[in-house]
Scaffold this active site. Sequence first.
Site, PDB file in Angstrom:
ATOM      1  CE  LYS A 195      -1.899   3.074   1.979  1.00  0.00           C
ATOM      2  NZ  LYS A 195      -1.671   4.492   1.578  1.00  0.00           N
ATOM      3  CB  SER A 253       4.489   9.895  10.971  1.00  0.00           C
ATOM      4  OG  SER A 253       3.147   9.455  10.947  1.00  0.00           O
ATOM      5  CD  GLU A 267      12.291  -0.275  10.688  1.00  0.00           C
ATOM      6  OE1 GLU A 267      12.873   0.723  11.163  1.00  0.00           O
ATOM      7  OE2 GLU A 267      12.641  -1.434  10.929  1.00  0.00           O
ATOM      8  CB  CYS A 286      13.249   7.836   8.487  1.00  0.00           C
ATOM      9  SG  CYS A 286      14.272   6.533   7.788  1.00  0.00           S
ATOM     10  CD  GLU A 327      10.120  12.713  11.643  1.00  0.00           C
ATOM     11  OE1 GLU A 327       8.923  12.434  11.801  1.00  0.00           O
ATOM     12  OE2 GLU A 327      10.921  11.947  11.084  1.00  0.00           O
TER      13      GLU A 327
HETATM   14  P1  NAD Z   1       2.525   8.667   7.387  1.00  0.00           P
HETATM   15  O1  NAD Z   1       2.645   7.985   8.697  1.00  0.00           O
HETATM   16  O2  NAD Z   1       1.631   9.835   7.273  1.00  0.00           O
HETATM   17  O3  NAD Z   1       2.024   7.641   6.253  1.00  0.00           O
HETATM   18  C1  NAD Z   1       2.734   6.457   5.965  1.00  0.00           C
HETATM   19  C2  NAD Z   1       1.807   5.480   5.252  1.00  0.00           C
HETATM   20  O4  NAD Z   1       0.794   5.056   6.158  1.00  0.00           O
HETATM   21  C3  NAD Z   1       1.066   6.038   4.033  1.00  0.00           C
HETATM   22  O5  NAD Z   1       1.019   5.040   3.028  1.00  0.00           O
HETATM   23  C4  NAD Z   1      -0.346   6.299   4.580  1.00  0.00           C
HETATM   24  O6  NAD Z   1      -1.351   6.266   3.608  1.00  0.00           O
HETATM   25  C5  NAD Z   1      -0.493   5.150   5.552  1.00  0.00           C
HETATM   26  N1  NAD Z   1      -1.482   5.337   6.635  1.00  0.00           N
HETATM   27  C6  NAD Z   1      -1.966   6.500   7.128  1.00  0.00           C
HETATM   28  N2  NAD Z   1      -2.836   6.255   8.139  1.00  0.00           N
HETATM   29  C7  NAD Z   1      -2.890   4.899   8.286  1.00  0.00           C
HETATM   30  C8  NAD Z   1      -3.581   4.027   9.174  1.00  0.00           C
HETATM   31  N3  NAD Z   1      -4.396   4.492  10.122  1.00  0.00           N
HETATM   32  N4  NAD Z   1      -3.389   2.701   9.055  1.00  0.00           N
HETATM   33  C9  NAD Z   1      -2.543   2.200   8.124  1.00  0.00           C
HETATM   34  N5  NAD Z   1      -1.855   2.993   7.242  1.00  0.00           N
HETATM   35  C10 NAD Z   1      -2.013   4.323   7.333  1.00  0.00           C
HETATM   36  O7  NAD Z   1       4.039   9.024   6.958  1.00  0.00           O
HETATM   37  P2  NAD Z   1       4.516   9.883   5.703  1.00  0.00           P
HETATM   38  O8  NAD Z   1       4.154  11.313   5.943  1.00  0.00           O
HETATM   39  O9  NAD Z   1       4.107   9.210   4.442  1.00  0.00           O
HETATM   40  O10 NAD Z   1       6.125   9.701   5.819  1.00  0.00           O
HETATM   41  C11 NAD Z   1       6.919  10.486   6.612  1.00  0.00           C
HETATM   42  C12 NAD Z   1       7.226   9.798   7.935  1.00  0.00           C
HETATM   43  O11 NAD Z   1       7.801   8.510   7.695  1.00  0.00           O
HETATM   44  C13 NAD Z   1       8.257  10.541   8.760  1.00  0.00           C
HETATM   45  O12 NAD Z   1       7.829  10.586  10.094  1.00  0.00           O
HETATM   46  C14 NAD Z   1       9.513   9.692   8.627  1.00  0.00           C
HETATM   47  O13 NAD Z   1      10.423   9.814   9.696  1.00  0.00           O
HETATM   48  C15 NAD Z   1       8.941   8.319   8.532  1.00  0.00           C
HETATM   49  N6  NAD Z   1       9.892   7.388   7.892  1.00  0.00           N
HETATM   50  C16 NAD Z   1      10.499   6.427   8.656  1.00  0.00           C
HETATM   51  C17 NAD Z   1      11.432   5.559   8.070  1.00  0.00           C
HETATM   52  C18 NAD Z   1      12.142   4.467   8.851  1.00  0.00           C
HETATM   53  O14 NAD Z   1      12.708   3.555   8.237  1.00  0.00           O
HETATM   54  N7  NAD Z   1      12.134   4.489  10.173  1.00  0.00           N
HETATM   55  C19 NAD Z   1      11.725   5.677   6.698  1.00  0.00           C
HETATM   56  C20 NAD Z   1      11.073   6.671   5.961  1.00  0.00           C
HETATM   57  C21 NAD Z   1      10.147   7.517   6.569  1.00  0.00           C
END
Ligand code: NAD
Length: 495
Positions: A193, A246, A268, A302, A399
């Site tokens: 997804k 996030s 992650e 991240c 962040e």
């Molecule tokens: P996000 O958490 O807003 O969304 C991530 C994904 O989750 C998207 O595909 C979104 O559609 C989906 N999602 C949203 N609500 C959901 C729910 N209730 N249930 C299941 N899925 C859901 O994150 P973002 O804004 O796309 O990405 C940025 C964040 O990702 C930053 O906080 C960054 O630090 C983190 N990140 C972490 C890593 C790591 O390896 N630790 C790597 C890259 C990014």
Amino acid sequence: MSDIQLLPQVQAFLDRDHGLFIDGRHVAAHGSEKIDVVSPANAQVISRVSNANSEDIDAAVASARQGFKTWSQTAPAVRSSVLHKLADLMEQHGEELAQIETLQSGKIIQISRAFEVGMAANFLRYFAGWATKITGQTITPSLPSFNGEQYTAYTLRQPIGVVVGIVPWNFSTMIAIWKLASALTTGCSVIIKPSEFTPLTILRIAELGMQAGLPAGALNVVTGMGKVGQALIEHSGTDKVSFTGSVPTGIAVGKTAFGANLTRATLELGGKNSVGFLADVDIDKAVNGAIEAGFLHSGQICAAAERFFAPRHRIDELMDKLSLRLKALKIGSPLDESTEFGPVTNRVHQQKLGAFFDKARAEHCTIVHGGRLIEREGFYVEPTVILANSVNDSLLNEETFGPIATFLPYDDEEEMLALMNNTPYGLSASLWTNDLGKAMRMVPRIEAGTVWVNMHTLLDPAVPFGGIKASGIGREFGEAFIDDYTELKSVMIRY
Ligand code: NAD
């Protein structure tokens, strides 16, 4: 310089009526809801994808269950060679994939080519190698026998089943590859997804997966908003979620997974990663380090650093030289090969970064460089250096996920270590010094899943990666990921 010429197949792909990738082929979604994919470079809609509904989710899960039956019985050597073939195909179609990725994410084309294609193919090959190396143990049971009978025992590592891979927008190809490769090499099937902001590249990679020899149903792609991810986790036909995103969403995902009959979860999540410049650091190396740690891909990584601690007597020189370097960066179109600094990925994120600049001013931090949105079409912000007043300032705690380096001076290195650990997050950190012995003694005291010395942000597939504290649960890469994608079965035999 000007924008590169788009390949004809890229425009043709954008123009498609995108459905979902289920059962080995593109299928039309059941519902009519669509999501616009917007170019961060000019705010124009470049394509549209489907927002999957519950019928689509049922179809994807049924396909993945069927795919699991076939794929989990496929010989490990065959699994490995199919994944190697997919890596080759990604490279053969490298320019096409890189262009699609840059169009949807605003990532500069050089980063799309090097990381989203080149590095992603390297990671895929690394994971492919594990398919033939997953083993259990033979164990001699420990207790004495009652009547002279004997026992032996062994363990099996078996694929967990159907994995839901939920991907963020920052490295939408590479992170999707981490998830699908971990699942497929261990014999699981997978439903990806992607983020609603960057759903396109993985739809194309799924086609290449079929060309590489994946059976129908082994790899599925379901596009849609966050609710689609939630419904996939809640579905009784899925066994594990591997989520990158996030912290707040990750906590919600963890709750959903545990509430859905203990669906396994790897999380992650984000962080607020620290850099500690020790007193002896070479300032020019520190400036290069700050660029590497904080500004690659506009800080939308991240593991990127956002908190920088520097010795009080050297901080002004460090920030001045860093500002000069940032001033010289060529900001421009991500499709222009000479661009060094492109837009951030979406309007919501740009506005969020604008709010951080306001907050920094409201809290009387010093904006040393940048600190504004850039007035041009698309979603651009200035690379920014901020000097905070105290460790409690928002810019040192929340962040931003953007190109903002916030500095704080320290007086002694014990204080620096305490400042670095003063955060609920623990994804990554780095130390910069010529005194390797001192760094080696500090490393165990730093609360982070990854600690780098004289480097930051470089990930290697052989080195486990993941967060401690609020930055996540589980590890990707290395051998460590295998535990998260397999169940351990114990077998005991009496004779
Ligand atoms: P996000 O958490 O807003 O969304 C991530 C994904 O989750 C998207 O595909 C979104 O559609 C989906 N999602 C949203 N609500 C959901 C729910 N209730 N249930 C299941 N899925 C859901 O994150 P973002 O804004 O796309 O990405 C940025 C964040 O990702 C930053 O906080 C960054 O630090 C983190 N990140 C972490 C890593 C790591 O390896 N630790 C790597 C890259 C990014």
